[in-house]
Design an enzyme around this catalytic site. Structure first.
Site, PDB file in Angstrom:
ATOM      1  N   ASN A 115       0.866  -1.186   0.000  1.00  0.00           N
ATOM      2  CA  ASN A 115       0.000   0.000   0.000  1.00  0.00           C
ATOM      3  C   ASN A 115       0.901   1.234   0.000  1.00  0.00           C
ATOM      4  OD1 ASN A 115      -1.825   2.034   0.488  1.00  0.00           O
ATOM      5  ND2 ASN A 115      -2.284   1.407   2.609  1.00  0.00           N
ATOM      6  N   LYS A 123       0.048   4.244  -0.255  1.00  0.00           N
ATOM      7  CA  LYS A 123      -0.636   5.401   0.354  1.00  0.00           C
ATOM      8  C   LYS A 123      -0.488   6.644  -0.543  1.00  0.00           C
ATOM      9  CE  LYS A 123       0.159   3.397   4.855  1.00  0.00           C
ATOM     10  NZ  LYS A 123      -0.117   3.524   6.270  1.00  0.00           N
ATOM     11  N   HIS A 130      -9.575   0.471   4.746  1.00  0.00           N
ATOM     12  CA  HIS A 130      -8.307   0.722   5.454  1.00  0.00           C
ATOM     13  C   HIS A 130      -8.582   1.629   6.645  1.00  0.00           C
ATOM     14  CE1 HIS A 130      -4.248   2.136   6.310  1.00  0.00           C
ATOM     15  NE2 HIS A 130      -3.819   1.067   5.652  1.00  0.00           N
ATOM     16  N   GLU A 136      -7.118   4.103   7.731  1.00  0.00           N
ATOM     17  CA  GLU A 136      -6.989   5.543   7.453  1.00  0.00           C
ATOM     18  C   GLU A 136      -8.250   6.080   6.765  1.00  0.00           C
ATOM     19  OE1 GLU A 136      -3.133   5.249   5.573  1.00  0.00           O
ATOM     20  OE2 GLU A 136      -2.288   4.709   7.525  1.00  0.00           O
ATOM     21  N   GLU A 162      -5.399  -5.614  10.305  1.00  0.00           N
ATOM     22  CA  GLU A 162      -4.449  -4.526  10.502  1.00  0.00           C
ATOM     23  C   GLU A 162      -4.733  -3.826  11.833  1.00  0.00           C
ATOM     24  OE1 GLU A 162      -2.442  -3.192   6.704  1.00  0.00           O
ATOM     25  OE2 GLU A 162      -4.225  -1.968   6.909  1.00  0.00           O
ATOM     26  N   GLY A 165       2.156   1.996  10.691  1.00  0.00           N
ATOM     27  CA  GLY A 165       3.044   3.151  10.591  1.00  0.00           C
ATOM     28  C   GLY A 165       3.741   3.524  11.883  1.00  0.00           C
ATOM     29  N   SER A 224       3.352  -2.385  10.234  1.00  0.00           N
ATOM     30  CA  SER A 224       4.800  -2.334  10.461  1.00  0.00           C
ATOM     31  C   SER A 224       5.520  -3.642  10.101  1.00  0.00           C
ATOM     32  CB  SER A 224       5.101  -1.927  11.910  1.00  0.00           C
ATOM     33  OG  SER A 224       4.632  -0.609  12.152  1.00  0.00           O
TER      34      SER A 224
HETATM   35  C1  PEP Z   1      -0.826  -0.095   5.865  1.00  0.00           C
HETATM   36  O1  PEP Z   1      -0.843   1.058   5.469  1.00  0.00           O
HETATM   37  O2  PEP Z   1      -1.725  -0.851   5.534  1.00  0.00           O
HETATM   38  C2  PEP Z   1       0.286  -0.525   6.716  1.00  0.00           C
HETATM   39  C3  PEP Z   1       0.237  -1.718   7.219  1.00  0.00           C
HETATM   40  O3  PEP Z   1       1.313   0.378   6.914  1.00  0.00           O
HETATM   41  P1  PEP Z   1       2.732   0.070   7.602  1.00  0.00           P
HETATM   42  O4  PEP Z   1       3.266  -1.196   7.003  1.00  0.00           O
HETATM   43  O5  PEP Z   1       3.572   1.256   7.275  1.00  0.00           O
HETATM   44  O6  PEP Z   1       2.484  -0.074   9.070  1.00  0.00           O
END
Ligand code: PEP
Length: 254
Positions: free
Chosen positions: A9, A11, A99, A101, A171, A177, A212
């Site tokens: 992703n 973003k 997601h 976000e 997630e 992040g 992460s």
């Molecule tokens: C994500 O945006 O779905 C995500 C898991 O981000 P990150 O790997 O940076 O934590």
């Protein structure tokens, strides 16, 4: 043997030119892996404005392209939105929906997310459906309750037959992040809960972990019996780190 999937992703990162260059690197590195060994499915999800460029770079390769969101309507007066049919027409095969976000900054509910899943499936896209608890919810010991509500609401609207065509991504919001990934035990525990909940409805789909994930922790996370790959944010912006995660996923398939 587990069939593994790694989705990146990107973003709100990369211009079209930057995305094309990153996609080309991913194609080269992932393409070198495998040989006769099976490799994980790879999906990269750049911003809308880079989809066209990335589809061109990945054409005739094993790398799939997805969008990061879609609108639930086919077309209409929805300024700034992009429909599943437009995403399909540009050459995508996947789309991320729900997601955290989008849930947080755009107030998306499970009901709306379910309607996006239906719109995506109607266009032949594979939805990557995200669920996850916040830190407060985990600390209040209501993770299972939160995940169950999210999934049951979506499942009820989408229906088991259509849900079977989706990918689910667990997630935990507190891991996204932050550099603080779930432990392999924490991830597997929730994945097992999700797998059992879906199995009750006759649904058996890949469940990805996101939050992460790095080249360093991927193999440990992937060892979980119900962990079928990853949705990767930050580390997917570096082709070598992303390729290492794809390699760790591939190792689970041997
Ligand atoms: C994500 O945006 O779905 C995500 C898991 O981000 P990150 O790997 O940076 O934590």
């Amino acid at each position: 043997m587990k069939h593994m999937i790694v989705a990146g992703n990107w973003k709100m990162h990369t211009t079209a030119a930057e995305a094309a260059a990153l996609a080309a690197e991913v194609v080269t590195l992932v393409g070198k892996q495998g040989g006769t060994a099976p490799t994980a499915d790879v999906v990269i999800c750049p911003p809308f404005t880079s989809l066209d460029a990335v589809v061109a770079v990945t054409a005739d390769t094993s790398v799939h392209v997805g969008a990061q969101d879609c609108h639930h309507e086919h077309h209409g007066a929805f300024t700034g939105d992009v429909s599943a049919s437009m995403i399909r027409a540009v050459g995508c095969s996947h789309v991320i929906v729900g997601h955290s976000e989008r849930r947080r900054y755009h107030h998306e509910t499970d009901t709306l997310i379910a309607s996006k899943v239906l719109a995506a499936l109607a266009e032949g896209l594979v939805p990557i459906v995200c669920v996850g608890e916040t830190l407060d919810e985990r600390e209040a010991n209501i993770t299972t309750q939160v995940i169950t509500t999210q999934l049951e609401t979506i499942l009820q609207i989408v229906g088991a037959e259509r849900m079977q065509q989706c990918i689910v991504a667990y997630e935990p919001v507190w891991a996204i992040g932050t550099g603080r990934a779930a432990t392999a035990e924490q991830a597997q525990e929730v994945h097992a809960t999700i797998a059992a909940l879906l199995a009750k409805a006759g649904v058996h789909v890949p469940i990805l972990y996101g939050g992460s994930v790095t080249a360093e922790n991927a193999a440990t996370l992937f060892a979980g019996a119900d962990v079928y790959g990853a949705l990767v944010g930050g580390a997917s912006l570096k082709a070598d780190a992303f390729a290492a995660i794809v390699a760790a996923a591939g190792a689970q398939m041997q």
